[in-house]
Design a protein around this motif. Structure first.
Motif, PDB file in Angstrom:
ATOM      1  N   THR A   1      -2.760  12.380  -0.488  1.00  0.00           N
ATOM      2  CA  THR A   1      -3.946  11.539  -0.333  1.00  0.00           C
ATOM      3  C   THR A   1      -5.193  12.377  -0.074  1.00  0.00           C
ATOM      4  O   THR A   1      -6.264  12.133  -0.648  1.00  0.00           O
TER       5      THR A   1
ATOM      6  N   SER B   1       0.846  -1.192   0.000  1.00  0.00           N
ATOM      7  CA  SER B   1       0.000   0.000   0.000  1.00  0.00           C
ATOM      8  C   SER B   1       0.883   1.243   0.000  1.00  0.00           C
ATOM      9  O   SER B   1       2.099   1.174   0.215  1.00  0.00           O
TER      10      SER B   1
ATOM     11  N   ASN C   1      -5.172  10.359   7.186  1.00  0.00           N
ATOM     12  CA  ASN C   1      -6.204  10.314   6.154  1.00  0.00           C
ATOM     13  C   ASN C   1      -7.063   9.059   6.247  1.00  0.00           C
ATOM     14  O   ASN C   1      -8.278   9.111   6.018  1.00  0.00           O
ATOM     15  N   ASP C   2      -6.450   7.924   6.582  1.00  0.00           N
ATOM     16  CA  ASP C   2      -7.213   6.678   6.637  1.00  0.00           C
ATOM     17  C   ASP C   2      -8.102   6.601   7.868  1.00  0.00           C
ATOM     18  O   ASP C   2      -9.262   6.180   7.789  1.00  0.00           O
ATOM     19  N   ASP C   3      -7.575   7.011   9.029  1.00  0.00           N
ATOM     20  CA  ASP C   3      -8.341   6.892  10.276  1.00  0.00           C
ATOM     21  C   ASP C   3      -9.171   8.126  10.591  1.00  0.00           C
ATOM     22  O   ASP C   3     -10.071   8.067  11.433  1.00  0.00           O
TER      23      ASP C   3
ATOM     24  N   GLU D   1       0.884   3.492   2.268  1.00  0.00           N
ATOM     25  CA  GLU D   1       1.419   3.618   3.625  1.00  0.00           C
ATOM     26  C   GLU D   1       2.654   2.745   3.800  1.00  0.00           C
ATOM     27  O   GLU D   1       3.653   3.165   4.399  1.00  0.00           O
TER      28      GLU D   1
ATOM     29  N   ARG E   1      -1.251   7.881   9.347  1.00  0.00           N
ATOM     30  CA  ARG E   1      -2.586   7.295   9.515  1.00  0.00           C
ATOM     31  C   ARG E   1      -3.700   8.322   9.443  1.00  0.00           C
ATOM     32  O   ARG E   1      -4.872   7.953   9.443  1.00  0.00           O
TER      33      ARG E   1
END
Length: 480
Positions: free
Chosen positions: A435, A62, A237-239, A64, A235
């Motif tokens: 992102t 990924s 943007n994802d969380d 990340e 983390r």
């Protein structure tokens, strides 16, 4: 991912407290012995940049995980560099240097054998630990091995080799990945280490410095604090930036860094003597170096993939096309080094950072306006490269200019650590911008994220240029 600018340590230029009687070897042999391992470690800062798209496919990584493949090396390198220097002073610099080379080679083997993104990230962290022992000790050992009359020349060649590693990293990485495989970029380190270890033992005399305890508590607080902050940014943007995990990680990182500062102000043997930051030239040089690393090397991370993902170049073609940026410092840095004693470092640093900011902004605006050819990026790449060349030598001079002789080695190591941390933070921050702006790892979606990321990088570097205006005018200038 970062470029390591040479910063001669004053302890390297003065007689050591205890030095083994050197063999009679030529300066050229000593140069090769000290520079080859350093070149290997410098090369691995950027050698992976052109391999990232291939690693994404081969290891199903990924975005990340791609960041951690770079940041695991950088954070390990930054966290352990000063500790490695202290161990060298106590246990013997050559002994720790050889240990670093050996660890780097073993970690390179582990990287080449990795079958998952997680395994490669862990191996890269071990590589960074090896590099932390290689970089700060190579110059010290070289200076002790050559006659005083040739020392300045030897240090200049050492710096040029460091710059060569930076310039050739993307090109060699692209050539090896395209011609052989991604694993080969790590296998290359093994024969280099096999040759380097006996050569180092033959050509470089053992030496020792001041024996003092390592501040293990400070080392843990600083390393974990920076790790928590970088992890939280990655983390975000994802969380979600307001999620408990991200906010908690940022708070934990800030608390650990604060505890580190308190610890360093109270311990008798600080890892980073805070009194050094009371020297204005040192503080300004480090603040501008941090801004430089955040903006420039965060942009390098995303731009290197753009050349392949969006413009369709092969890994080798992409590496070659970074040369207007990465190779320009080799031509410009010597000129800046000659001008610094006449002009002082402030105008050179300000101009260099301003040119880099303009170069990054050019790239961002070109991509944002729908640039479809490499030629539209070249002026921005060249501006950034010229600016980088104007920055390296003056920045190193500013770090050491007003330091006491006994503090210059530590000052140089602190500066290198700050630059490495800046590179890791830069990758995390600018990928977060990429992102959040809708960037994707596809030919059509990459420009959407690259343009704002490059512009944010430009703004950070421009802030660094403004910071340099606080540098004393006399710093680095020779008086008649």
């Amino acid at each position: 991912m970062t470029v390591t600018s040479p910063a001669p340590q004053a302890s390297s230029l003065a007689p050591e407290r205890r030095t083994a009687r050197p063999r009679t070897v030529g300066t050229a042999v000593a140069l090769v012995a000290a520079s080859v391992p350093m070149f290997m470690a410098t090369l691995d800062n950027l050698v992976m940049t052109t391999a990232l798209p291939v690693l994404r496919t081969e290891l199903s990584a990924s975005l990340e995980q791609l960041q951690w493949m770079v940041n695991a090396y950088t954070l390990s390198f930054a966290s352990l560099m000063i500790a490695a220097s202290t161990l060298g002073d106590r246990w013997g610099r050559r002994r720790v240097f050889v240990g670093g080379i050996t660890l780097f080679a073993l970690a390179s083997i582990a990287s080449a054998l990795a079958t998952s993104a997680e395994a490669l990230i862990a191996a890269r962290a071990l590589q960074g630990a090896g590099a932390a022992a290689i970089m700060p000790l190579s110059l010290t050992l070289l200076a002790a091995a050559v006659p005083p009359a040739r020392r300045a020349m030897a240090i200049g060649v050492w710096g040029a080799v460091s710059g060569l590693g930076v310039a050739l990293g993307p090109v060699i990485g692209g050539a090896v990945v395209q011609g052989i495989s991604w694993e080969a970029i790590f296998w290359l380190n093994v024969p280099v280490a096999v040759v380097a270890v006996p050569l180092v033992r033959y050509a470089l005399p053992e030496s020792y410095g001041r024996r003092q305890p390592i501040d293990l508590t400070g080392l843990a607080l600083a390393g974990l604090g920076v790790l928590a902050i970088v992890w939280s940014v990655i983390r975000g943007n994802d969380d979600g930036w307001t999620s408990t995990r991200v906010l908690g990680g940022l708070a934990l990182g800030a608390a650990l860094v604060a505890a580190f500062l308190v610890r360093e102000s109270r311990t008798d043997h600080p890892l980073v003597p805070l009194r050094l930051f009371r020297v204005r030239s040192f503080s300004v040089a480090n603040a501008s170096a941090f801004a430089f690393s955040v903006g420039v090397f965060g942009t390098v991370f995303v731009l290197s993939q753009y050349l392949q993902v969006a413009l369709g170049y092969s890994p080798l073609q992409a590496g070659i096309r970074t040369l207007p940026w990465t190779a320009a410092p080799m031509l410009v840095a010597p000129v800046a080094g000659m001008l610094a004693p006449r002009l002082g470092v402030r105008p050179l640093l300000s101009t260099g950072l301003a040119l880099q900011a303009a170069g990054l902004a050019w790239q961002g605006l070109a991509v944002g306006s729908g640039a479809s050819s490499y030629g539209e990026l070249v002026p921005g790449l060249a501006l950034a490269g010229i600016g980088m060349g104007l920055t390296f030598a003056p920045s190193a001079t500013a770090v050491l200019a007003d330091m006491m002789p006994d503090d210059q080695g530590t000052a140089s190591s602190v500066n290198a650590t700050i630059r490495e941390i800046g590179g890791a933070v830069g990758v995390a921050v600018l990928v977060a911008v990429f992102t959040a702006s809708g960037g994707t790892l596809t030919p059509t979606g990459y420009a959407d994220g690259l343009a704002p990321a490059a512009l944010v990088g430009a703004a950070i570097v421009a802030l660094g240029a403004l910071v340099t205006l606080a540098m004393p005018r006399s710093t680095g200038r020779l008086t008649a």
